[in-house]
Design an enzyme around this catalytic site. Structure first.
Site, mmCIF file in Angstrom:
data_model
loop_
_atom_site.group_PDB
_atom_site.id
_atom_site.type_symbol
_atom_site.label_atom_id
_atom_site.label_comp_id
_atom_site.label_asym_id
_atom_site.label_seq_id
_atom_site.Cartn_x
_atom_site.Cartn_y
_atom_site.Cartn_z
ATOM 1 N N ASN A 8 38.096 53.771 40.167
ATOM 2 C CA ASN A 8 37.730 53.281 41.517
ATOM 3 C C ASN A 8 37.166 54.188 42.188
ATOM 4 O OD1 ASN A 8 37.814 51.967 43.520
ATOM 5 N ND2 ASN A 8 39.783 51.151 43.519
ATOM 6 N N ARG A 94 35.443 49.728 38.994
ATOM 7 C CA ARG A 94 35.196 48.566 39.533
ATOM 8 C C ARG A 94 33.741 48.980 40.794
ATOM 9 N NH1 ARG A 94 37.890 48.329 45.917
ATOM 10 N NH2 ARG A 94 37.350 46.547 46.456
ATOM 11 N N HIS A 183 36.753 40.598 46.635
ATOM 12 C CA HIS A 183 38.308 40.929 46.202
ATOM 13 C C HIS A 183 37.802 39.404 45.254
ATOM 14 C CE1 HIS A 183 39.341 41.697 50.792
ATOM 15 N NE2 HIS A 183 39.784 42.528 49.871
ATOM 16 N N ARG A 244 38.936 45.096 60.800
ATOM 17 C CA ARG A 244 38.032 44.346 61.681
ATOM 18 C C ARG A 244 37.745 43.286 62.330
ATOM 19 N NH1 ARG A 244 36.611 44.913 54.650
ATOM 20 N NH2 ARG A 244 37.565 46.132 54.402
ATOM 21 N N GLU A 387 44.824 43.884 40.629
ATOM 22 C CA GLU A 387 43.615 44.225 40.400
ATOM 23 C C GLU A 387 42.944 45.392 39.198
ATOM 24 O OE1 GLU A 387 42.855 44.548 44.863
ATOM 25 O OE2 GLU A 387 40.247 43.838 44.598
#
Ligand code: AMP
Length: 401
Positions: A8, A94, A183, A244, A387
């Site tokens: 990643n 990823r 996601h 956010r 993940e």
């Protein structure tokens, strides 16, 4: 043993895991930070079933991603496990934005790299960094296939009614404006793990997955396919997050541009970095926010209320889209660890067949667990996400395809 290296890559960081896919466990993982800065940091951890885990740290200059991979290879050589005795059969990467082009894990070719580059316009912060990691990894591991696993791919099953924004259709098409969702790797992993826990085929289940971490998104999963999700063209839309805003009336931005003189960059910074629970309370981390709430902080209380009110609104909306909800699954840092967030998010939904068991909700655990009462029509679960394991599984499946 089928071993996959999962990478990643961010603009200044590189995370990796060496995973034994059949055993479903990491053999080692690491984090290389501050790439391109005066002093970088390397952390390598070996996970050994027999001897437990060992961690090593060093501070060194790491000028670029090529150097980062060199440090990673050195760490494997010095601290194990040896890549000669555990050679990865493939490297899984990823990639945040796959646009409408990538609907499944894809073997990286020169053409695929060009296409990931072309998607930069949609993900200017993420795709270039992901690509830099792919290029450097191909240098470090030239003899194995590299597979790109896209955060958006799971949501490519969204129907047009769910992914289309109600703006001028020609303008939208010209600039690739639509909902992509993010996601996806987590939503896919969690929906399957939830089905496995319930002992039912995922094809027969309708569920809502709530991924609540630093970023947060909800996903309605019907028969194992994503049919609705809360993040949009970018990971800004939807739920309230650490920094956010999530959903906001777009006219607020026009207003602020007019009355407060915000330009495009300042608006971007406001919505992505200075909003969410941070903007509301001064705390971006849910642990700090809950701590402040417990000591009677009014701003923290309102932030928690806004955060969970939004989640509840999405649960209701997705229940209506699904027609029936067999399960609701909480996952990621906040979803897995915060009883108060889970309790407030589902408060008052008993009439809809959602009934939390207070003791089960408060009990700690690291495995998949049920936190609803036995009588609850909808099973409420906590499902730890993974993940990296999902990327490793998809990488292996793409190689064996
Ligand atoms: P993630 O993006 O999944 O790594 O989630 C990171 C977030 O999880 C952090 O910012 C924290 O707000 C939250 N988190 C981690 N541990 C806890 C905890 N024990 N209680 C509440 N929130 C937590």
């Amino acid at each position: 043993m089928s071993v996959v290296l999962v990478v990643n890559s961010g603009s200044s960081s590189l995370k990796y895991q060496l995973i034994d896919v059949e055993a479903g466990r990491a053999l080692a993982n690491g984090l290389i930070e501050r790439i391109g800065q005066a002093e970088g940091h390397v952390q390598h951890r070996r996970e050994d079933a027999e001897h437990g885990r060992d961690t090593w740290d060093t501070d060194e200059e790491i000028p670029d991603h090529d150097a980062a991979f060199k440090h990673m290879l050195d760490a494997f050589e010095a601290h194990g496990p040896s890549l000669e005795s555990h050679p990865p059969v493939a490297v899984g990467h990823r990639v945040v934005q796959g646009g409408s082009r990538f609907v499944e894990p894809t073997v990286v070719t020169d053409r695929v790299k060009r296409e990931i580059e072309q998607l930069e316009e949609l993900a200017p912060l993420h795709n270039p960094a992901n690509l830099a990691g792919i290029v450097a990894a191909q240098q470090a591991f030239p003899d194995v296939p590299h597979i790109a696993v896209f955060d958006t791919a799971f949501h490519q099953t969204l129907p047009p009614a769910a992914y289309t924004y109600a703006i001028d259709r020609e303008l939208a098409a010209k600039h690739q404006v639509r909902r992509y969702g993010f996601h996806g790797t987590s939503h896919r992993f969690v929906s399957r793990a939830a089905a496995e826990f319930l002992g039912q085929p995922v094809e027969e289940l309708r569920m809502i997955v709530l991924h609540l971490g630093n970023g947060a998104s909800a996903c309605a999963v019907s028969g194992g396919r994503s049919v609705e999700t809360s993040m949009g063209m970018t990971p800004l839309e939807g739920l309230v997050m650490g920094t956010r805003s999530g959903d906001i009336d777009p006219a607020v931005l026009l207003h602020l541009q007019r009355v407060a003189g915000l330009d495009t960059d300042a608006t971007d910074k406001l919505l992505n970095s200075q909003s969410g629970v941070l903007g509301l309370s001064g705390h971006r981390d849910m642990r700090d926010l809950v701590g402040a709430f417990e000591s009677g902080d009014e701003a923290a209380t309102l932030a928690l209320e806004v955060y969970t009110h939004r989640i509840r609104a999405y649960v209701g909306a997705y229940a209506a889209q699904l027609g029936r909800v067999d399960a609701i699954a909480f996952t990621a840092g906040v979803g897995e660890n915060s009883p108060i967030v889970r309790e407030w998010s589902l408060a008052g939904l008993e009439g809809f067949g959602v009934e939390l068991d207070t003791d089960r909700n408060r009990a700690r655990g690291s495995d998949v667990r049920r936190i609803s009462t036995d009588a609850s029509r909808t099973a409420v679960l906590v499902v730890p996400t993974n993940e990296e394991l999902e990327i490793a599984r998809q990488t292996l499946a793409a190689v064996e395809h």
